[in-house]
Scaffold this active site. Structure first.
Site, PDB file in Angstrom:
ATOM      1  N   HIS A 171       0.852  -1.307   0.101  1.00  0.00           N
ATOM      2  CA  HIS A 171      -0.158   0.105  -0.225  1.00  0.00           C
ATOM      3  C   HIS A 171       0.739   1.410   0.213  1.00  0.00           C
ATOM      4  O   HIS A 171       0.406   2.281  -0.444  1.00  0.00           O
ATOM      5  CB  HIS A 171      -0.862  -0.131   1.364  1.00  0.00           C
ATOM      6  CG  HIS A 171      -1.832  -1.144   1.159  1.00  0.00           C
ATOM      7  ND1 HIS A 171      -2.617  -1.568   0.636  1.00  0.00           N
ATOM      8  CD2 HIS A 171      -1.754  -2.131   2.244  1.00  0.00           C
ATOM      9  CE1 HIS A 171      -3.333  -2.768   0.949  1.00  0.00           C
ATOM     10  NE2 HIS A 171      -2.364  -3.110   1.928  1.00  0.00           N
ATOM     11  N   HIS A 188       3.908  10.637   6.483  1.00  0.00           N
ATOM     12  CA  HIS A 188       3.293  10.493   8.046  1.00  0.00           C
ATOM     13  C   HIS A 188       4.560   9.752   8.729  1.00  0.00           C
ATOM     14  O   HIS A 188       4.974   8.586   8.506  1.00  0.00           O
ATOM     15  CB  HIS A 188       2.082   9.475   8.027  1.00  0.00           C
ATOM     16  CG  HIS A 188       1.041  10.205   7.395  1.00  0.00           C
ATOM     17  ND1 HIS A 188      -0.056   9.385   6.867  1.00  0.00           N
ATOM     18  CD2 HIS A 188       0.566  11.539   7.085  1.00  0.00           C
ATOM     19  CE1 HIS A 188      -1.074  10.186   6.340  1.00  0.00           C
ATOM     20  NE2 HIS A 188      -0.776  11.618   6.634  1.00  0.00           N
ATOM     21  N   HIS A 196       2.286   8.672   1.322  1.00  0.00           N
ATOM     22  CA  HIS A 196       0.838   8.817   0.320  1.00  0.00           C
ATOM     23  C   HIS A 196       1.094   9.751  -0.756  1.00  0.00           C
ATOM     24  O   HIS A 196       1.570  10.765  -0.636  1.00  0.00           O
ATOM     25  CB  HIS A 196      -0.385   9.427   1.239  1.00  0.00           C
ATOM     26  CG  HIS A 196      -0.419   8.489   2.347  1.00  0.00           C
ATOM     27  ND1 HIS A 196      -1.475   7.193   2.470  1.00  0.00           N
ATOM     28  CD2 HIS A 196      -0.208   8.706   3.585  1.00  0.00           C
ATOM     29  CE1 HIS A 196      -1.395   6.994   3.667  1.00  0.00           C
ATOM     30  NE2 HIS A 196      -0.432   7.606   4.342  1.00  0.00           N
ATOM     31  N   HIS A 243       5.761   6.674   6.536  1.00  0.00           N
ATOM     32  CA  HIS A 243       5.772   6.256   5.165  1.00  0.00           C
ATOM     33  C   HIS A 243       4.901   7.380   4.333  1.00  0.00           C
ATOM     34  O   HIS A 243       4.739   8.306   4.806  1.00  0.00           O
ATOM     35  CB  HIS A 243       4.663   4.995   5.231  1.00  0.00           C
ATOM     36  CG  HIS A 243       3.132   5.712   6.042  1.00  0.00           C
ATOM     37  ND1 HIS A 243       3.125   5.301   7.395  1.00  0.00           N
ATOM     38  CD2 HIS A 243       2.231   6.166   5.455  1.00  0.00           C
ATOM     39  CE1 HIS A 243       1.784   6.051   7.722  1.00  0.00           C
ATOM     40  NE2 HIS A 243       1.261   6.327   6.708  1.00  0.00           N
ATOM     41  N   GLU A 276      -3.055  13.205   1.912  1.00  0.00           N
ATOM     42  CA  GLU A 276      -4.417  12.726   2.509  1.00  0.00           C
ATOM     43  C   GLU A 276      -5.171  13.865   2.932  1.00  0.00           C
ATOM     44  O   GLU A 276      -6.362  14.494   2.773  1.00  0.00           O
ATOM     45  CB  GLU A 276      -3.936  11.732   3.407  1.00  0.00           C
ATOM     46  CG  GLU A 276      -3.404  10.679   3.000  1.00  0.00           C
ATOM     47  CD  GLU A 276      -3.648   9.575   3.559  1.00  0.00           C
ATOM     48  OE1 GLU A 276      -3.272   9.221   4.896  1.00  0.00           O
ATOM     49  OE2 GLU A 276      -4.574   8.483   2.939  1.00  0.00           O
ATOM     50  N   THR A 306      -5.504   6.091   8.507  1.00  0.00           N
ATOM     51  CA  THR A 306      -6.099   6.497   7.428  1.00  0.00           C
ATOM     52  C   THR A 306      -6.368   5.196   6.535  1.00  0.00           C
ATOM     53  O   THR A 306      -6.778   5.390   5.322  1.00  0.00           O
ATOM     54  CB  THR A 306      -5.367   7.660   6.586  1.00  0.00           C
ATOM     55  OG1 THR A 306      -4.161   7.309   6.072  1.00  0.00           O
ATOM     56  CG2 THR A 306      -5.504   8.796   7.191  1.00  0.00           C
ATOM     57  N   THR A 307      -5.944   4.097   6.963  1.00  0.00           N
ATOM     58  CA  THR A 307      -6.097   2.790   6.293  1.00  0.00           C
ATOM     59  C   THR A 307      -6.660   1.764   7.225  1.00  0.00           C
ATOM     60  O   THR A 307      -6.495   2.138   8.332  1.00  0.00           O
ATOM     61  CB  THR A 307      -4.740   2.215   6.016  1.00  0.00           C
ATOM     62  OG1 THR A 307      -4.051   2.150   7.151  1.00  0.00           O
ATOM     63  CG2 THR A 307      -3.772   3.115   4.866  1.00  0.00           C
TER      64      THR A 307
HETATM   65 ZN    ZN Z   1      -0.359   7.550   6.361  1.00  0.00          ZN
END
Ligand code: ZN
Ligand code: NAG
Ligand code: NAG
Length: 293
Positions: free
Chosen positions: A89, A146, A123, A121, A133, A229-230
């Site tokens: 992801h 993040h 996004h 990580h 995000e 957020t996952t």
């Molecule tokens: Zn994140």
């Protein structure tokens, strides 16, 4: 071919649902999820349908001024043995040993406990028009970093995840600039982790001190209570989102898109859209000292 692939997955899903429906016991939620099916997350992970979800739009005009002290960053200049993982992801960086006494941690800034670094990580979008995000005053950025920390009073990450004050995540917007950002030179190592494999960990050639990834200004930030957020979308994150971005080059952003996700597709667009605020309050810390008032 893509359409056939979709149909095939759909049929598999129907067969799977038919198979489990035949059994009397409720099946455990699958640990498999994808961004393409994010509207269905809440069916398998009930917290994803909650009212304190992340990300959100951060609106300066409606945020409440807060007189938090400055956030303190400890060991953020330490260079530790770090590893990169493609989890299907995102690409994630973590330190090799949580028991190392030099593991970075944060305090103050309105946090009531010290929070220890666990992983970071990213996004990012399909193009430069979206990818972050959080949005700030309605504006998305091409990517978002993040930096995930857990509350040291719970001892470890898995224990902390179960508590409403368990995690503190720093959100850092990433914009584009003409030149490379030298702090991202570890991107070279993506060649070893192009395909998802949570066990295959690539040691960093040039480990990065976290301080190199912080924005120039950390004194101004948004603060609110939200979630991962996952999936499972646990509502246990105290969010700090800085309004000063960092920057990388388009060339560097393109390297992220060479990764392959858990669906076997090019990894891009791995961000969740903004969620409703509901009854929550968003605070904004400015660099003005309120003590003088
Ligand atoms: Zn994140
Ligand atoms: C985390 O802490 C809890 C409580 O102290 C403990 O039971 C558990 O084994 C720890 N988990 C890991 C992965 O260290
Ligand atoms: C946010 O969560 C923390 C930790 O659970 C809690 O102490 C605080 O009151 C919450 N803040 C708001 C505004 O709900």
């Amino acid at each position: 071919m893509a359409k056939l692939g979709f149909l095939y997955k759909f049929l598999i899903r129907i067969c799977f649902v038919a198979a489990i429906s035949a059994k009397p016991t409720k099946p455990a939620p699958p640990d498999h999820w994808s961004y393409a099916e994010r509207v269905h997350w809440k069916e398998h992970f009930s917290a994803c349908g909650g009212e304190h979800q992340s990300p959100i739009n951060l609106d300066f005009a409606s945020a409440i001024a807060a007189d938090f002290p400055s956030m303190m960053f400890y060991n953020y200049d330490q260079v530790l043995p770090e590893m990169l993982t493609n989890n299907g992801h995102t690409v994630m960086m973590s330190v090799k040993s949580q028991s190392n006494e030099d593991v970075p941690f944060i305090t103050e800034g309105g946090l009531t406990d010290p929070y220890k670094f666990f992983q970071l990580h990213f996004h990012w979008g399909r193009d430069a028009l979206s990818g972050s995000e959080h949005t700030i005053n309605g504006q998305p950025y091409p990517a978002e970093l993040h930096i995930v920390h857990y509350n040291t009073k719970y001892g470890n990450f898995s224990e902390a995840v179960a508590h409403p004050d368990g995690l503190a995540v720093l959100g850092i917007m990433i914009e584009l600039q003409a030149r490379d950002n030298i702090a991202f030179r570890h991107l070279e190592r993506f060649d070893d982790i192009l395909n998802p494999d949570s066990d295959k960990k690539s040691a960093l050639t040039y480990p990065v001190p976290l301080s190199d990834l912080l924005p120039d200004r950390t004194g101004t930030f948004y603060r609110y209570n939200g979630s991962l957020t996952t999936p499972g979308c646990n509502e246990d994150v105290i969010w700090t989102v800085f309004d000063t971005p960092i920057a990388i080059s388009q060339r560097q952003l393109d390297i992220f898109k060479r990764l392959i996700d858990s669906e076997g597709q090019q990894m891009e667009g791995n961000f969740r859209p903004v969620q409703e605020l509901h009854d929550r309050v968003v605070y904004y810390r400015s660099e003005v000292s309120y003590k003088a008032l």
